[in-house]
Design an enzyme around this catalytic site. Sequence first.
Site, short mmCIF file in Angstrom:
data_model
loop_
_atom_site.label_atom_id
_atom_site.label_comp_id
_atom_site.label_asym_id
_atom_site.label_seq_id
_atom_site.Cartn_x
_atom_site.Cartn_y
_atom_site.Cartn_z
N CYS A 46 0.84 -1.21 0.00
CA CYS A 46 0.00 0.00 0.00
C CYS A 46 0.87 1.25 0.00
O CYS A 46 0.55 2.25 -0.65
CB CYS A 46 -0.91 0.03 1.22
SG CYS A 46 -2.05 -1.35 1.30
C1 BEZ Z 1 0.56 -4.57 1.82
O1 BEZ Z 1 0.07 -3.50 1.47
O2 BEZ Z 1 1.76 -4.76 1.76
C2 BEZ Z 1 -0.30 -5.69 2.31
C3 BEZ Z 1 -1.46 -5.40 2.99
C4 BEZ Z 1 -2.23 -6.46 3.48
C5 BEZ Z 1 -1.83 -7.76 3.25
C6 BEZ Z 1 -0.67 -8.02 2.53
C7 BEZ Z 1 0.10 -6.98 2.06
#
Ligand code: BEZ
Length: 212
Positions: A46
């Site tokens: 994210c």
């Molecule tokens: C991420 O944004 O890295 C992420 C968020 C939730 C689960 C897995 C990855």
Amino acid sequence: MATLRLGDTAPNFTAVTSEGTLNFYEYLGDSWGILFSHPADFTPVCTTELGTAAKFKDEFDKRNVKMMALSVDGAASHMEWIKDINETQHTEVNFPIIADVERKVSDLYDMIHPNADDTLTVRSVFIIDPDKKIRLMLTYPASTGRNFYELLRVIDSLQLTSKYKVATPADWKNGEKVVVSPAIPTEEAKKIFTKGVEEIKPYLRLTPDPTA
Ligand code: BEZ
């Protein structure tokens, strides 16, 4: 909650965001819009996505598209996370992030898919036109960051095909040849598309990008 489909009116809402309380329709005004959800603040994928979105803002502005992001964390968390995004992605987050703690917008747009995760949003994307119609929906899993070049490419296609009786072929990019709408007979197409019509099959006709 009814399932949203292409062509439906995008539901309006008022929400607390990292830029204060905003009404979605007022924020969009006459622009196109992209509403996209993220699983959670302070997560690696994210962080890269929001940094990339910020770097693409000039390109979205050129196309008259306003961005709004969402996660189910609160506004104070968003403000802290934005500092990290700016620092690590070498940018300035320049669009609002909805603090959807009560999951109102997530529910309205069906962004929580319980069999994937029963509390966090998946990576949804909604592209909304100036009439507030939903023109594209994408759903990515939490483990896969989205491709923002693809979002720009789709917007270019949507904006072109809204104006001209054409469609865009696989892997099309702005400026490349487009497909003549199947509803137009070739003789008529030759009158409309004065740059030329190449008939490969009666149902497969190409013409240069009418705006190029
Ligand atoms: C991420 O944004 O890295 C992420 C968020 C939730 C689960 C897995 C990855």
